[in-house]
Motif scaffolding. Sequence first.
Motif, mmCIF file in Angstrom:
data_model
loop_
_atom_site.group_PDB
_atom_site.id
_atom_site.type_symbol
_atom_site.label_atom_id
_atom_site.label_comp_id
_atom_site.label_asym_id
_atom_site.label_seq_id
_atom_site.Cartn_x
_atom_site.Cartn_y
_atom_site.Cartn_z
ATOM 1 N N GLU A 1 31.159 -34.349 13.467
ATOM 2 C CA GLU A 1 31.591 -33.248 12.741
ATOM 3 C C GLU A 1 33.179 -33.184 12.837
ATOM 4 O OE1 GLU A 1 29.474 -29.915 13.809
ATOM 5 O OE2 GLU A 1 27.645 -30.698 12.732
ATOM 6 N N VAL A 2 33.804 -33.357 11.741
ATOM 7 C CA VAL A 2 35.384 -33.287 11.753
ATOM 8 C C VAL A 2 36.115 -32.607 10.902
ATOM 9 C CG1 VAL A 2 37.462 -34.897 11.577
ATOM 10 C CG2 VAL A 2 35.169 -35.890 12.120
ATOM 11 N N LEU A 3 37.043 -31.785 11.290
ATOM 12 C CA LEU A 3 37.704 -30.707 10.579
ATOM 13 C C LEU A 3 38.928 -31.727 9.662
ATOM 14 C CD1 LEU A 3 38.193 -27.561 10.367
ATOM 15 C CD2 LEU A 3 40.305 -28.081 11.680
ATOM 16 N N ASN B 1 40.677 -31.533 5.434
ATOM 17 C CA ASN B 1 40.731 -31.069 4.158
ATOM 18 C C ASN B 1 40.195 -31.883 3.084
ATOM 19 O OD1 ASN B 1 42.824 -32.826 3.242
ATOM 20 N ND2 ASN B 1 44.344 -31.620 4.336
ATOM 21 N N GLN C 1 41.557 -35.325 2.681
ATOM 22 C CA GLN C 1 41.195 -36.256 3.911
ATOM 23 C C GLN C 1 39.839 -36.744 3.784
ATOM 24 O OE1 GLN C 1 42.382 -33.525 6.695
ATOM 25 N NE2 GLN C 1 44.361 -34.393 7.305
ATOM 26 N N THR D 1 33.843 -28.063 -1.976
ATOM 27 C CA THR D 1 34.095 -27.793 -0.558
ATOM 28 C C THR D 1 34.552 -29.239 -0.147
ATOM 29 O OG1 THR D 1 31.993 -28.726 0.002
ATOM 30 C CG2 THR D 1 32.572 -26.429 -0.135
ATOM 31 N N GLU E 1 41.307 -26.951 5.455
ATOM 32 C CA GLU E 1 40.369 -27.832 6.432
ATOM 33 C C GLU E 1 39.189 -26.959 6.558
ATOM 34 O OE1 GLU E 1 43.549 -27.157 7.499
ATOM 35 O OE2 GLU E 1 44.810 -28.943 7.211
ATOM 36 N N GLN E 2 38.160 -27.849 6.368
ATOM 37 C CA GLN E 2 36.590 -27.406 6.666
ATOM 38 C C GLN E 2 35.912 -28.457 7.557
ATOM 39 O OE1 GLN E 2 35.301 -27.047 2.622
ATOM 40 N NE2 GLN E 2 36.896 -25.569 2.125
ATOM 41 N N ILE E 3 35.124 -28.130 8.278
ATOM 42 C CA ILE E 3 34.240 -29.093 8.924
ATOM 43 C C ILE E 3 33.433 -30.053 7.930
ATOM 44 C CG2 ILE E 3 32.165 -29.417 10.697
ATOM 45 C CD1 ILE E 3 34.680 -28.514 11.962
ATOM 46 N N ARG F 1 30.372 -33.022 7.885
ATOM 47 C CA ARG F 1 29.813 -33.749 8.571
ATOM 48 C C ARG F 1 29.502 -35.172 8.119
ATOM 49 N NH1 ARG F 1 29.308 -28.156 8.205
ATOM 50 N NH2 ARG F 1 28.181 -27.387 10.147
ATOM 51 N N LEU G 1 23.363 -25.315 5.228
ATOM 52 C CA LEU G 1 23.525 -24.739 3.928
ATOM 53 C C LEU G 1 22.501 -25.563 3.003
ATOM 54 C CD1 LEU G 1 27.494 -24.965 3.270
ATOM 55 C CD2 LEU G 1 25.927 -23.066 4.345
#
Lengths: 363, 415
Positions: B11-13, B15, B18, B146, B183-185, B187, B264
């Motif tokens: 899991e990476v932060l 945007n 990216q 997202t 920036e969101q996480i 997966r 989700l």
Amino acid sequence: MGVKDEVKYVEIVYRGIFQKRLAKYIAEGIVYTAREMGRPALSFGRYGDSPERNGVPAKYYVGIGNGVNEEDLIGYSTRVEPDLVDAIIVLDDTLLKGVESWAWQGVQPINLKLKNNGTMLVTSTKRINELLKMIPKKDFNWTLGVINTEPSFSGLWAFKDDLTMEKVWGGLAKLRPDIIDLDHLIKYVSKKQDANKRISAVKEAYSSVDYRSVMKGEGIDFVYNPPRLLTWQEMLEGTVIPAVPRGKRNELFKRGTTKFERPTVDFDTCIKCKLCWIYCPDECFDETPDGYYDIAYDYCVGCGICADVCPVKDCIVMVDESMFADYRRPYEMWKENKAKYKEWLKNVRQARKERVYVPGLGR
Amino acid sequence: MTEVKKLVEKEVLMNGTQAVAHAAMYADVDVVAAYPIRPYTEVMDTISKLIADGELDAEFIVAEGEHGQFETVKHASLAGARTLVGSSGVGWLYGMEAIVVTATDRAPVVAIIGNRALDDPGAYGVEHNDALMVRDVGWLLVWVDTAQEAFDTTLIAYRVAEDQRVLLPLGISMDGGFLTHSEQIVRLPPKELVKNFLPPYNRGKYLVHPDNPITVAPQVNEDWVMEIRRQHEEAMERARGVIVEAYEEFKKVFGRYPGSTNELQMPENPFVEPYMIDDAEVVLIGMGTVSKPMKVAIKNMRRQGYKVGMLRIRWFRPFPTQDVIKYLANSRVVCVVDRDYSMGSPNRGGVVYHEIRSSLYDLDQRPRVINFIGGLGGREITIQDVEKITKIGYEHRDTPITKPVYWVGVRGDPW
Ligand code: SF4
Ligand code: SF4
């Protein structure tokens, strides 16, 4: 309605380009630590800002869900900026005088968005009481903390890994364990390279951060009047704005908050060559009746070009912005009392710090 | 759920930009052409770093401008290379001549459009008119909202665009600022799985190669054009089925629905995302990140007794007419939020609004449709704005619409 305490926001105020990566990485660390604590978190820049322009005050945000799920957190955070923030991190103490992060909003007080009982953390070598001479008062109590360190310039094209991130995280963990706590912070930092020195920096900042509660009404007066922007019926058509009359400046678009250094002028040695007037890209110099050149500091962006082009040694010298509480014009001060001005000039120039070389600074 | 978890490697932060760059790396792109303009630029920043770090082996070509950039990938794509390109705002329009022929030459280029206001005035913020400039020229167009969806949809994009039944360029649109720079996480799935999902790009008989001597894009004038357009339109239509297949396959391989994460649960329709729509009297419609404050507002309004739901338009070309009919037929009022405009259009409204109205026209019992133009140039559409939109919609459940188009939060109009 809305966010209440379901989301906690941290605002990171930084100098565009010079501290862009630093701010972003600090935000990232807070996000990952919050996630270690089992909370959803994200970060975003105040996109309308110009973080890629020299010295312009810019903002980064972290949003942390406090009982809300990730989807709602994203919903709350699809914003240019949050209405209120729980904590503000200020990466350069010269930003305390006010920020104008983008045109047409006017100079805003640094703690404009601070929540009741919020926390502000400043990196500075100054003491709390000195800093409070620049910080606007609030009508509630809040907490001010200082991380004793020089501002770190770790910008767009270079990152100076001088442990400023770890110090900021450590200080935040001390003052706001509800946002990130020490245990989880250390857990996160342990996964990084050279973990040991980073953990020590975190712990050191955690135990040494200087802070105190600031009382309601403590601080300086700063009345923020957001400028009234024109309606579509009032505006000229075709993206047209009228010129500012000769000799005047745009009251809505001061750029003075962009600088962390400002030029000082020794009028006694000035030869009236006019080069500063010619070269200043922001037209900050005004010709005086006796042929000198006075500076409108609230428009000066601190680029240093005038100091570069002035042919007289030490006639124009760039000086740390934190030496000044206001934007009073130098010529006015000089005319008032020349001896006193000379003495003042000597003092502010003596305190001059050598900054790291940052490309694009005009020096 | 635990089974799903296995399918997430890390899991990476990240945007939105990216996320796309990483997906392109997973897709093992061959040729990337770049020319900077905010907010898309960071895709290329990230890709160039991935190449420099040795994580991706691809040709990275910095063009002299957008036109050259799009010409580069068009030719590379015709010669069998998997390509990535992109732009924003007026940069996207500057490349338009090359962009248009990319579609007619049937090069399945994947482009990222970091949606940005069209100048003047210089503004970096989101507005959808840039991407919508290609709505009529045969590009596939999808909007993501997202970072996770940006990653997943990029993989889907290559699969759909390169399918021999399709062979069309595909634009992935994402909101400037609200997604490109947030920036969101994300997966990330194990890399090996991508091979199971994404076959190598194979143009078959359309490959420009010495062993397969063909000419692409000769001068043909009036003798060929109508037929070429007709074929193109058929390919666009076939893409519908290919998109459905791709989403099904994605679910099979990665164990989750594209755009969804472990926590989700997303409704399963590739073209649109329905949200609390089953019993909704008022349905909000939007594309991109506006769906995010919409969902929060809908939950709030539901607690206050409003029967309101949402339909997010994910794929704009091909337009999901049947899904729109299916989900909207039983609603009373439809509130379309356009982050774009169409000056001088039939009802003086936005582009999506007119598409929705047109889709519903043949129904015997049509819901009323109101349009809200908002969020232009990156201005916020807040949760409060969405609540207000809902209330305006609600007031028109039983009363005819007197004012079909509202401008949300424009200085000078009552709002
Ligand atoms: S530093 Fe000098 S040249 Fe630069 S803006 Fe200020 S007054 Fe003008
Ligand atoms: S450049 Fe220096 S010497 Fe010349 S007018 Fe300006 S302050 Fe005086």
